[in-house]
Design a protein around this motif. Structure first.
Motif, mmCIF file in Angstrom:
data_model
loop_
_atom_site.group_PDB
_atom_site.id
_atom_site.type_symbol
_atom_site.label_atom_id
_atom_site.label_comp_id
_atom_site.label_asym_id
_atom_site.label_seq_id
_atom_site.Cartn_x
_atom_site.Cartn_y
_atom_site.Cartn_z
ATOM 1 N N TRP A 68 -5.485 -21.799 18.906
ATOM 2 C CA TRP A 68 -5.552 -22.304 20.277
ATOM 3 C C TRP A 68 -4.534 -23.412 20.522
ATOM 4 O O TRP A 68 -3.933 -23.499 21.596
ATOM 5 C CB TRP A 68 -6.972 -22.810 20.562
ATOM 6 C CG TRP A 68 -7.132 -23.676 21.780
ATOM 7 C CD1 TRP A 68 -7.327 -25.013 21.800
ATOM 8 C CD2 TRP A 68 -7.091 -23.253 23.144
ATOM 9 N NE1 TRP A 68 -7.412 -25.478 23.075
ATOM 10 C CE2 TRP A 68 -7.282 -24.396 23.939
ATOM 11 C CE3 TRP A 68 -6.901 -22.038 23.774
ATOM 12 C CZ2 TRP A 68 -7.301 -24.360 25.330
ATOM 13 C CZ3 TRP A 68 -6.930 -21.995 25.158
ATOM 14 C CH2 TRP A 68 -7.125 -23.130 25.919
ATOM 15 N N ALA A 69 -4.276 -24.239 19.520
ATOM 16 C CA ALA A 69 -3.380 -25.389 19.703
ATOM 17 C C ALA A 69 -1.910 -25.035 19.509
ATOM 18 O O ALA A 69 -1.047 -25.524 20.252
ATOM 19 C CB ALA A 69 -3.780 -26.510 18.748
ATOM 20 N N SER A 70 -1.608 -24.172 18.517
ATOM 21 C CA SER A 70 -0.189 -23.959 18.172
ATOM 22 C C SER A 70 0.353 -22.584 18.505
ATOM 23 O O SER A 70 1.568 -22.398 18.590
ATOM 24 C CB SER A 70 0.011 -24.219 16.661
ATOM 25 O OG SER A 70 -0.823 -23.360 15.887
ATOM 26 N N GLY A 71 -0.492 -21.568 18.672
ATOM 27 C CA GLY A 71 -0.005 -20.249 19.030
ATOM 28 C C GLY A 71 -0.093 -19.260 17.883
ATOM 29 O O GLY A 71 -1.052 -19.255 17.098
ATOM 30 N N PHE A 72 0.977 -18.382 17.750
ATOM 31 C CA PHE A 72 1.027 -17.359 16.705
ATOM 32 C C PHE A 72 1.693 -17.911 15.446
ATOM 33 O O PHE A 72 2.681 -18.650 15.541
ATOM 34 C CB PHE A 72 1.844 -16.138 17.169
ATOM 35 C CG PHE A 72 1.243 -15.401 18.342
ATOM 36 C CD1 PHE A 72 0.382 -14.330 18.136
ATOM 37 C CD2 PHE A 72 1.559 -15.748 19.647
ATOM 38 C CE1 PHE A 72 -0.156 -13.630 19.203
ATOM 39 C CE2 PHE A 72 1.029 -15.056 20.721
ATOM 40 C CZ PHE A 72 0.176 -13.997 20.502
ATOM 41 N N SER A 73 1.197 -17.508 14.274
ATOM 42 C CA SER A 73 1.885 -17.837 13.025
ATOM 43 C C SER A 73 1.558 -16.764 11.998
ATOM 44 O O SER A 73 0.458 -16.205 11.993
ATOM 45 C CB SER A 73 1.482 -19.218 12.517
ATOM 46 O OG SER A 73 0.115 -19.257 12.187
ATOM 47 N N LEU A 74 2.546 -16.472 11.150
ATOM 48 C CA LEU A 74 2.364 -15.479 10.086
ATOM 49 C C LEU A 74 2.560 -16.149 8.742
ATOM 50 O O LEU A 74 3.565 -16.833 8.521
ATOM 51 C CB LEU A 74 3.360 -14.331 10.245
ATOM 52 C CG LEU A 74 3.170 -13.196 9.238
ATOM 53 C CD1 LEU A 74 2.092 -12.246 9.719
ATOM 54 C CD2 LEU A 74 4.479 -12.463 8.997
ATOM 55 N N PHE A 97 -7.706 -7.376 21.492
ATOM 56 C CA PHE A 97 -8.682 -8.002 22.374
ATOM 57 C C PHE A 97 -8.746 -9.504 22.141
ATOM 58 O O PHE A 97 -8.915 -10.291 23.076
ATOM 59 C CB PHE A 97 -10.058 -7.368 22.169
ATOM 60 C CG PHE A 97 -10.193 -5.985 22.763
ATOM 61 C CD1 PHE A 97 -9.118 -5.352 23.373
ATOM 62 C CD2 PHE A 97 -11.397 -5.313 22.703
ATOM 63 C CE1 PHE A 97 -9.236 -4.081 23.907
ATOM 64 C CE2 PHE A 97 -11.537 -4.047 23.242
ATOM 65 C CZ PHE A 97 -10.445 -3.418 23.843
ATOM 66 N N CYS A 98 -8.598 -9.916 20.875
ATOM 67 C CA CYS A 98 -8.622 -11.349 20.573
ATOM 68 C C CYS A 98 -7.373 -12.029 21.139
ATOM 69 O O CYS A 98 -7.448 -13.139 21.668
ATOM 70 C CB CYS A 98 -8.727 -11.556 19.068
ATOM 71 S SG CYS A 98 -9.195 -13.227 18.588
ATOM 72 N N MET A 99 -6.208 -11.360 21.017
ATOM 73 C CA MET A 99 -4.980 -11.886 21.625
ATOM 74 C C MET A 99 -5.162 -12.056 23.135
ATOM 75 O O MET A 99 -4.772 -13.081 23.712
ATOM 76 C CB MET A 99 -3.814 -10.923 21.367
ATOM 77 C CG MET A 99 -3.197 -11.012 19.989
ATOM 78 S SD MET A 99 -1.919 -9.729 19.740
ATOM 79 C CE MET A 99 -0.929 -9.929 21.216
ATOM 80 N N HIS A 100 -5.792 -11.052 23.761
ATOM 81 C CA HIS A 100 -6.018 -11.116 25.207
ATOM 82 C C HIS A 100 -6.919 -12.301 25.562
ATOM 83 O O HIS A 100 -6.687 -13.002 26.558
ATOM 84 C CB HIS A 100 -6.638 -9.811 25.689
ATOM 85 C CG HIS A 100 -6.851 -9.736 27.162
ATOM 86 N ND1 HIS A 100 -8.017 -10.154 27.766
ATOM 87 C CD2 HIS A 100 -6.030 -9.308 28.163
ATOM 88 C CE1 HIS A 100 -7.926 -9.987 29.074
ATOM 89 N NE2 HIS A 100 -6.725 -9.465 29.335
#
Length: 532
Positions: free
Chosen positions: A445-451, A507-510
């Motif tokens: 929620w705070a930083s976005g996407f990370s792999l 769905f979680c991304m949405h």
């Protein structure tokens, strides 16, 4: 013609004339009463005849008029007389006969005059003859003797004139009495009065009365009697025929648990129909919100209920080409989407939900008017992700709300729940394959996407903020492409991933993206913080 709706503002009551039916038979005229907590259907019925005042009067002279009946005579018995140094006392009054119908004569009344003629000096037999020959309209002047009442009533209950066990100090009180026709009273103790009372009950019919008595008892008056009263707590009002997409013209129905209904209420005037619907709907929403507050007192902040109300789920059967509808009670609580067949009335019932979905793994979408599958309006789709790796994606479920306002409330509450759920969840990691290697894709929620690859806590291979996502595409099975824009070069960078629970990831991304978009609106954020 229906009367306008009457409103009692002080009592918050609305009432008016409508027609009510079961949806099949001809509607009947009725009165509808809407209070803060119930809807009541009433019918008009003859008013019950008020019971005469049986309170024993004060010791003063009274004049009472009696109309002699062909069967039953004056309907009283007497005792006493001058030969016993006692007044002429009424010892018994026969139920539903002439004396009883006046409501003004009592056991223990002394008869002073008959049609203006004093009988205080008469012996018992003379008093009997005077009463017997007094005519059809008899005016008695009486005065109550309270001391004699217990003895006379006890004898009347015993139905015996010769029983000396009454403890009466004056044996003369047991002298002969008048029967129903003012003849010498005959007694029959064989059945203790039970048979005579039973026969009177079997053959009872309304007795004739003088005009003054009939008007006094309100013989021609009517009043309103409740037919059914439906509580509005956890209820819903609908214009649709139950289980179908057929809209009733100029009519509605209020339904509640367990299978309670007002019947079909018909209101010919569109303005009156609109007023009824709004008044009932407002009361239902108010009571539902009150119940939500009561539930939330027992729930932690992250488990708060944002919405409770009825929706209708469309069901397709292979046996018929159209879909039917069944009511479902929807609760949006914390991270959960809860569906009940019967609304929960307490915390224990709330905890026993038969069907629960996670809001961040469920897709919600309103259905455009051009996309509806039948005549039902205000529809939406709910689709939950598959149960696990290899599970086939579940199809969308089709729901309908009764009004547009209800649909907007569901949509707003759903968004609230998504934001609350994502903020509470913070982040979620999915196992993926990136460039042939196992990795973890984290939505934060705070930083976005990370792999990240390798051990937990290792530096991410790449990371992007949610605002950098420009699009995505998938094959509907396991492969996913995410398109990010570099903030400096503005170049689109595509990341290819594989995930065995692709639908859950999407769905979680949405949900995370929806929460981020909603958080841009300061008013929405303020409402979220206030609700928490």
């Amino acid at each position: 013609m229906m009367t306008p709706i009457e409103e009692k503002k002080d009592e918050k009551i609305r009432m008016g004339m409508v027609q009510v039916s079961d949806g099949k038979s001809r509607p009947r005229l009725a009165r509808l009463v809407v209070t803060m907590d119930a809807v009541t259907v009433q019918r008009e019925a003859p008013a019950p005849q008020p019971q005469p005042d049986r309170s024993v009067p004060h010791a003063r002279e009274r004049m009472v008029q009696i109309t002699r009946q062909k069967v039953g005579g004056l309907g009283l018995s007497i005792k006493g007389g001058a030969e016993h140094k006692l007044p002429i006392l009424i010892s018994k009054i026969y139920k539903d006969q002439a004396a009883d119908q006046t409501g003004q004569l009592f056991v223990g009344d002394a008869v002073i005059k008959v049609n203006g003629e004093y009988i205080t000096a008469c012996n018992h037999d003379d008093a009997v003859n005077i009463l017997r020959n007094a005519g059809d309209i008899v005016v008695l002047t009486v005065k109550h003797y309270r001391a004699a009442t217990p003895f006379l009533q006890k004898q009347a209950d015993a139905a015996s004139d010769t029983d000396s066990s009454t403890g009466d100090e004056h044996p003369s009180l047991h002298s002969k009495t008048l029967d129903d026709n003012c003849n010498s009273e005959r007694t029959n103790d064989a059945d203790g009065g039970w048979q005579s009372a039973w026969s009177a009950e079997e053959g009872s019919r309304p007795a004739s009365r003088p005009p003054s008595a009939a008007s006094a008892h309100g013989q021609d008056q009517t009043h309103w009697v409740d037919v059914v009263s439906v509580p509005l707590m956890m209820a819903y009002v609908t214009r649709y025929v139950f289980g179908t997409d057929k809209l009733r013209p100029g009519a509605f129905e209020v339904r509640a648990r367990p299978h309670m209904t007002t019947g079909v209420i018909h209101a010919e005037d569109p303005a009156a129909l609109s007023q009824w619907l709004k008044s009932i709907s407002d009361n239902i929403v108010g009571l539902t919100n009150l119940q939500m507050k009561l539930f939330n007192r027992h729930l932690s902040g992250g488990e708060r209920i944002e919405y409770m109300g009825w929706v209708h789920e469309g069901l397709v059967s292979a046996a018929q080409p159209w879909q039917t509808y069944r009511p479902k009670f929807l609760v949006l609580k914390g991270t959960d989407v809860m569906l009940f067949d019967v609304p929960p009335m307490n915390i224990a019932e709330l905890a026993k939900c038969p069907e629960t979905l996670k809001v961040y793994q469920t897709m919600f979408r309103t259905v455009k008017e051009s996309e509806t599958v039948d005549w039902r309006q205000h529809c939406f789709l709910v689709q939950a992700s598959g149960a696990g790796p290899g599970a086939s994606p579940a199809g969308p479920r089709y729901f309908s709300a009764d009004t547009r306002r209800d649909l907007l409330r569901v949509e707003a509450a759903w968004t609230h729940n998504i934001v609350n759920s994502v903020v509470r969840l913070g982040k979620k990691t999915f196992t993926v394959v990136h460039m042939g290697r196992a990795a973890g894709l984290t939505l934060d929620w705070a930083s976005g996407f990370s792999l990240s690859e390798g051990t937990p806590g290792a530096p991410p291979v790449w990371s992007y903020r949610f605002s950098q996502l420009r699009g995505s595409s998938d094959d509907g099975k396991s492969k996913l492409k995410l398109h990010f824009q570099d903030t400096e070069t503005k170049v689109i960078e595509t990341k290819e991933l594989e995930c065995q629970i692709l639908q859950s990831l999407l769905f979680c991304m949405h949900a995370f993206l929806t929460a981020k978009v909603a958080s841009v609106d300061p008013a929405f954020l303020a409402s979220i913080q206030q609700s928490n």
